[in-house]
Design a protein around this motif. Structure first.
Motif, PDB file in Angstrom:
ATOM      1  N   ASP A   1       0.822  -1.102   0.029  1.00 58.95           N
ATOM      2  CA  ASP A   1      -0.179   0.067  -0.149  1.00 58.95           C
ATOM      3  C   ASP A   1       0.863   1.251   0.131  1.00 58.95           C
ATOM      4  O   ASP A   1       0.605   2.292  -0.553  1.00 58.95           O
ATOM      5  CB  ASP A   1      -0.903   0.182   1.122  1.00 58.95           C
ATOM      6  N   ALA A   2       1.850   1.124   0.715  1.00 58.02           N
ATOM      7  CA  ALA A   2       2.858   2.459   0.702  1.00 58.02           C
ATOM      8  C   ALA A   2       4.032   2.498  -0.390  1.00 58.02           C
ATOM      9  O   ALA A   2       4.721   3.443  -0.719  1.00 58.02           O
ATOM     10  CB  ALA A   2       3.775   2.309   1.918  1.00 58.02           C
TER      11      ALA A   2
ATOM     12  N   ARG B   1      18.789  -1.775  -8.012  1.00 59.93           N
ATOM     13  CA  ARG B   1      19.501  -0.710  -7.296  1.00 59.93           C
ATOM     14  C   ARG B   1      18.412   0.524  -7.520  1.00 59.93           C
ATOM     15  O   ARG B   1      18.047   1.447  -6.716  1.00 59.93           O
ATOM     16  CB  ARG B   1      20.796  -0.315  -7.647  1.00 59.93           C
ATOM     17  N   ALA B   2      17.741   0.582  -8.722  1.00 58.80           N
ATOM     18  CA  ALA B   2      17.085   1.835  -9.160  1.00 58.80           C
ATOM     19  C   ALA B   2      15.888   1.611  -8.295  1.00 58.80           C
ATOM     20  O   ALA B   2      15.336   2.765  -7.645  1.00 58.80           O
ATOM     21  CB  ALA B   2      16.853   1.926 -10.563  1.00 58.80           C
ATOM     22  N   ALA B   3      15.219   0.516  -7.904  1.00 59.54           N
ATOM     23  CA  ALA B   3      14.013   0.358  -7.343  1.00 59.54           C
ATOM     24  C   ALA B   3      14.188   0.715  -5.745  1.00 59.54           C
ATOM     25  O   ALA B   3      13.319   1.538  -5.060  1.00 59.54           O
ATOM     26  CB  ALA B   3      13.440  -0.947  -7.409  1.00 59.54           C
ATOM     27  N   ALA B   4      15.220   0.338  -5.623  1.00 55.86           N
ATOM     28  CA  ALA B   4      15.659   0.696  -4.081  1.00 55.86           C
ATOM     29  C   ALA B   4      16.053   2.154  -3.542  1.00 55.86           C
ATOM     30  O   ALA B   4      15.685   2.698  -2.575  1.00 55.86           O
ATOM     31  CB  ALA B   4      17.035  -0.257  -3.663  1.00 55.86           C
TER      32      ALA B   4
ATOM     33  N   ASP C   1      14.353   7.424  -1.543  1.00 56.16           N
ATOM     34  CA  ASP C   1      13.683   8.891  -1.828  1.00 56.16           C
ATOM     35  C   ASP C   1      12.473   8.827  -1.241  1.00 56.16           C
ATOM     36  O   ASP C   1      12.031  10.099  -0.545  1.00 56.16           O
ATOM     37  CB  ASP C   1      13.808   9.097  -3.414  1.00 56.16           C
ATOM     38  N   ARG C   2      11.331   8.086  -1.492  1.00 52.33           N
ATOM     39  CA  ARG C   2      10.145   8.351  -1.006  1.00 52.33           C
ATOM     40  C   ARG C   2       9.851   8.009   0.442  1.00 52.33           C
ATOM     41  O   ARG C   2       9.078   8.548   1.166  1.00 52.33           O
ATOM     42  CB  ARG C   2       9.249   7.642  -1.944  1.00 52.33           C
ATOM     43  N   LEU C   3      10.418   6.772   1.127  1.00 53.52           N
ATOM     44  CA  LEU C   3      10.133   6.103   2.126  1.00 53.52           C
ATOM     45  C   LEU C   3      11.043   6.277   3.268  1.00 53.52           C
ATOM     46  O   LEU C   3      10.741   6.030   4.480  1.00 53.52           O
ATOM     47  CB  LEU C   3       9.569   4.879   1.820  1.00 53.52           C
ATOM     48  N   ALA C   4      12.469   6.525   2.830  1.00 54.24           N
ATOM     49  CA  ALA C   4      13.533   6.349   3.726  1.00 54.24           C
ATOM     50  C   ALA C   4      13.282   5.174   4.806  1.00 54.24           C
ATOM     51  O   ALA C   4      13.388   5.361   5.965  1.00 54.24           O
ATOM     52  CB  ALA C   4      13.451   7.715   4.502  1.00 54.24           C
TER      53      ALA C   4
END
Length: 695
Positions: free
Chosen positions: A540-541, A555-558, A563-566
């Protein structure tokens, strides 16, 4: 996984002989005031004079109901076994002390004003129970209506109740009174009645065990709102059912109040009612939804026991009633099978040419011309090996209104129908438009259930047909898990379930996007899944990325999640191919009364939409887990449909049992969920897991 024997760790039956068969009794709080319990109980107690010593105790010492009284229990000329206390709450503790000093081994607390009022009242109750148990006595109540045993002539309840073979254990006095009326109408009554009240000492389980051992009790009826130790309740009821004494439960439930704070799918899908249903299945308890249903089922069990009722023959004297009865029977899950040519031919030989003989059987107006056709037809139906039960519906019971000759013939036919039912032992229920006639009363006298509404007759057969065979009760959770779980993170949940025996895809933890890429290279192959750690609902997040082809994509997904969720870290997993399997959810929630309850259903994102779920008490053995899976509405998917292969059902059952056993062994886990658990022809694979720790 440790599964205890059904009776291991259970409290054995307590000695309740002083409660149900006392030599001498006393009523404390005896009164001439007809608005007080002390008066009502004194009236009932005095009915026992000549059978046992009865003493009335009132602080004024004045005669009550024309009988002498004592000011205190200390003045009694002899010890008493049972004391009933109906005094104001402020004097209850002192009265209990006096009762114990007078030799009482059983105390019935009519007095209210304790645990039902809150924490202070519960503390007073706890102190009372400690004192009573230390003296080797038992306490029924407080806040109850009394006790009755018709086989020993004990009458210490607020109202007289009809004698019979049904033991009633109830938290509601009004329910007992209403049920007594329904049972009287059906020719039944009570062997025992015990009002549970607050269950401060004696609980439902204690009373079930005592009633199961009572030779005068055939059936056990319960109205219960609080089950206390739910596992002890289940074990006691299972033992009673195994001893041949059915247990019928009326309770309340279905509210989501107990799961409002649930943080998982499992909690959101579980209700009080579903947990109680699971407990009933575990013990072989029959659950009903109203006092009238309870009376109907008790009467049917009294008459027919465990006889089958699945395949029903419908017998009517009109096409409308025949058709409606068939629809109602099938709505209850019953089968109304078409008769073969042999039975159909035999039926046709004794009925008018216009009669229907294929099932339903419509005698087409033969009743008023040849009322004995009912007997001949029912005999043929009951003798048929592929007929389990019969439902007679229509005007039978009213033909006597056509004159004295037909009235006498109809009455005689009712007697013959009763004899047929006894001869064949198959369930027969009668719906009549005329339930208050002499014929209908004769049917009841013969032990044939009679209903004023055809839907009630069909439901009665449905309840008989749906009765579960006594199951092997679940073991008691033993809390033997190695080391308490203190972290509710995804990695902990995943590894805990994997160690318990559920396979998961290869995975590595990583603290950064670069570390996630390294993890992907170490796992090898592809595609991959990246899951952000430290999030309750990752999907959901936006904390889950699927189908990542290589380390750079990982790497790109992480990095995007950073950036969004820390998040504090990542889990990188090899991605499973779900196309050849069925996604299942298996979860366990710890109920405050019944302990861990396992749920299975269709998993993935469809779980809360379809709500196709089943429940059982944990822990489970694989055979019990398989039965749970096969009760799903979508169970056909597990066997393979439209060219899809069947899943490895044994492996799936073992995985469900492993999750259930894990949760049962860790009391610190409030909720545990694997969703989805991918079931394939080659085994099972857990794709996600979640833990919620108890507060």
């Amino acid at each position: 996984m440790t599964v205890l024997a059904p009776d291991e760790g259970q409290v054995r039956a307590r000695d309740l002989s002083a409660l149900f068969a006392p030599r001498a009794v006393a009523v404390v709080g005896a009164s001439n005031d007809q608005s007080k319990y002390g008066n009502w109980l004194s009236v009932q107690a005095l009915r026992m004079q000549g059978r046992r010593a009865v003493y009335l105790v009132g602080r004024r010492g004045e005669p009550v109901l024309g009988e002498p009284t004592y000011r205190t229990l200390a003045e009694l000329p002899e010890p008493v076994d049972l004391v009933v206390i109906a005094v104001p709450a402020a004097g209850f503790e002192a009265a209990v002390e006096d009762a114990l000093a007078a030799g009482a081994k059983a105390i019935v607390g009519i007095t209210a004003g304790f645990g039902e009022l809150g924490a202070e009242g519960r503390a007073r109750e706890a102190a009372l129970v400690a004192r009573v148990r230390a003296a080797g006595a038992v306490l029924l109540g407080p806040n109850c209506l009394g006790v009755l045993d018709s086989t020993t002539g004990l009458s210490l309840a607020s109202n007289p109740l009809p004698a019979g073979s049904v033991a009633l254990i109830s938290q509601s006095g009004n329910m007992a009174l209403e049920l007594s009326r329904f049972l009287t109408d059906r020719g039944l009554g009570f062997s025992r009645f015990a009002s549970l009240g607050n269950q401060a000492d004696l609980g439902a389980a204690d009373l079930i065990r005592s009633c199961a051992e009572d030779p005068g009790t055939e059936l056990i009826a319960l109205y219960c709102e609080d089950f206390g130790d739910g596992r002890a309740f289940v074990a006691a009821a299972a033992d009673a059912v195994a001893a041949g004494k059915p247990v019928v439960l009326l309770t309340v439930g279905g509210s989501a109040a107990s799961v409002r704070g649930a943080k998982s799918h499992t909690g959101a899908l579980t209700s009080d009612s579903s947990v109680i249903d699971a407990a009933c299945r575990a013990a072989g308890i029959d659950r009903v939804t109203s006092p009238r249903q309870m009376a109907d089922l008790l009467a049917a069990l009294h008459r027919f026991g465990r006889a089958r009722a699945d395949r029903v023959a419908v017998l009517a004297d009109g096409g409308g009633h025949a058709a409606v009865a068939c629809d109602l029977a099938e709505a209850q899950g019953l089968s109304v099978p078409e008769f073969g040519p042999g039975l159909a031919g035999a039926l046709r030989a004794g009925l008018p040419p216009s009669a229907g003989v294929g099932n339903p059987v419509d005698i087409a107006g033969a009743g008023e011309r040849d009322i004995a056709s009912f007997t001949r037809t029912l005999r043929l139906l009951l003798a048929a090996p592929d007929v389990d039960a019969a439902l007679l519906t229509g005007y039978f019971g009213g033909y006597g209104s056509y004159g004295e000759r037909l009235a006498a013939a109809e009455l005689a036919t009712a007697t013959e129908l009763g004899a047929l039912v006894r001869e064949y032992g198959k369930p027969v229920v009668v719906h009549t438009m005329c339930p208050d006639t002499a014929t209908s009363e004769e049917l009841r006298r013969q032990g044939v259930p009679v209903f004023a509404a055809v839907e009630d007759a069909a439901r009665c057969l449905g309840m008989l047909a749906r009765r579960a065979e006594p199951a092997e009760p679940p073991g008691r959770p033993d809390g033997s898990g190695s080391g308490a779980v203190t972290d509710d993170g995804y990695w902990t949940a995943r590894e805990l379930v994997r160690t318990a025996g559920v396979a998961f895809p290869a995975a590595r933890r990583a603290a950064s996007p670069d570390g996630a890429a390294e993890a992907a290279r170490a796992i090898g192959g592809g595609p991959f899944v990246v899951k952000a750690l430290g999030l309750l609902h990752k999907s959901d997040a936006g904390g889950v990325a699927l189908g990542l082809t290589d380390a750079d994509a990982v790497r790109a997904a992480a990095q995007d999640m950073t950036d969004r969720l820390a998040p504090p870290g990542f889990c990188v997993e090899a991605m499973a191919d779900p196309s050849g399997g069925v996604e299942i959810i298996v979860g366990v929630r710890r109920d405050p009364r019944f302990g861990p309850v396992v749920m299975v259903g269709l998993g993935g994102i469809t779980t809360e939409v379809l709500r196709d779920v089943t429940f059982a008490l944990a822990p489970l053995v694989p055979a019990q887990a398989k039965e749970l899976l096969l009760r799903l509405g979508a169970a056909a998917l597990l066997h393979g449909v439209r060219g899809r292969p069947a899943v490895d059902l044994d492996a799936l059952a073992e995985s469900v049992a492993a999750v259930a056993g894990l949760a049962a062994a860790h009391p610190e886990i409030a909720e545990l969920e694997v969703n989805p658990l991918l079931a394939t022809p080659d085994g099972c694979l857990g794709l996600d897991a979640r833990i919620v720790l108890a507060d």
